[in-house]
Design a protein around this motif. Sequence first.
Motif, PDB file in Angstrom:
ATOM      1  N   LEU A 282      -1.355 -34.463  45.370  1.00  0.00           N
ATOM      2  CA  LEU A 282      -0.431 -35.200  45.751  1.00  0.00           C
ATOM      3  C   LEU A 282       0.107 -36.267  44.711  1.00  0.00           C
ATOM      4  O   LEU A 282      -0.559 -37.218  44.385  1.00  0.00           O
ATOM      5  N   THR A 283       1.337 -36.093  44.310  1.00  0.00           N
ATOM      6  CA  THR A 283       1.983 -36.914  43.235  1.00  0.00           C
ATOM      7  C   THR A 283       3.231 -37.131  43.706  1.00  0.00           C
ATOM      8  O   THR A 283       3.871 -36.657  44.625  1.00  0.00           O
ATOM      9  N   LYS A 284       3.993 -38.225  43.141  1.00  0.00           N
ATOM     10  CA  LYS A 284       5.479 -38.537  43.168  1.00  0.00           C
ATOM     11  C   LYS A 284       6.174 -37.084  42.915  1.00  0.00           C
ATOM     12  O   LYS A 284       7.336 -36.723  43.526  1.00  0.00           O
ATOM     13  N   ASP A 285       5.651 -36.147  41.934  1.00  0.00           N
ATOM     14  CA  ASP A 285       6.771 -35.027  41.832  1.00  0.00           C
ATOM     15  C   ASP A 285       6.237 -33.882  42.808  1.00  0.00           C
ATOM     16  O   ASP A 285       7.201 -32.754  42.883  1.00  0.00           O
ATOM     17  N   THR A 286       5.115 -33.909  43.371  1.00  0.00           N
ATOM     18  CA  THR A 286       4.557 -32.782  44.629  1.00  0.00           C
ATOM     19  C   THR A 286       5.084 -33.468  45.854  1.00  0.00           C
ATOM     20  O   THR A 286       4.803 -32.179  46.679  1.00  0.00           O
TER      21      THR A 286
END
Length: 286
Positions: A213-217
């Motif tokens: 889980l990241t800002k992109d995902t």
Amino acid sequence: MKKNNYKYKVVITEAEYKSFELEKEELNKIAAEVVVGQCKTEDEIIKIAKDADGLLVQYASITRRVIESFQKCKVIARYGIGVDSIDLEAATEHGICIVNVPKYCIDEVSNHTITLALACVRKVVILNNAVKKGIWDLKISEPIFRLRNMKLGLVGFGNIARSVSHKVQAFSLSVLAYDPYISSSVMTQNNVKKVSLEDLLKEADIISLHLPLTKDTKHIFSEKEFKLMKDTAFIINTSRGPLIKEEDLYEALNKKWIAGAGLDVVEKEPIDPNSNLLKLDNIIKK
């Protein structure tokens, strides 16, 4: 020196395991005192860990506020692979090293992924619930598809996804994968075909998420992605809840854009007992 001749203090933020003797044995080698808590809030973490030299964290959210309360913490270790529960930017600013366990529960999570997929495809939960209500009617589960020759699409191709790919091939499933960081040659070595995310969405009968889980995902699966999927396809998530925009998942399931979902994780845990997702028959939440 600390009291009882301890040089360091290490806090375990949750008492989820029966014993912490292994941790204590290892940390005793560096004269570290081990303090075990059961922290549910920021304030509880701060109270027990503000003077800690290190933390061992399972579920606790280590926010910027928590990190800024630390007087001398140098390392935070997480029982698990993902580190999205820790504010990495704040930790970096304060010179705190973040470590994880890259091989944590690979076998268990890959098995659980396949369990959810099989339960969805074979309509196990729907039929179980019907029989318990006195309903004996195979038609309520239609259509049930053969697994043989179905396509599994893996979004992300890390260790857990690779374990899933090896195991499902015993069921004669073909495997597709999308991962911009993994070469096609590595996938080929695992008998997996590298494809674009759009092609995976259009082709796969079962889609399984294996992303950090990241800002992109965050919300990588929303209305657009669900509408590209087959209306007979299932989505499985054993990774992180916020990868899926839940209000769009509800629409996809309720309006039959897709056939079903198997969720080990949701956006907010524990799930709200009034969540619309829990009102649907074509979802399994474990």
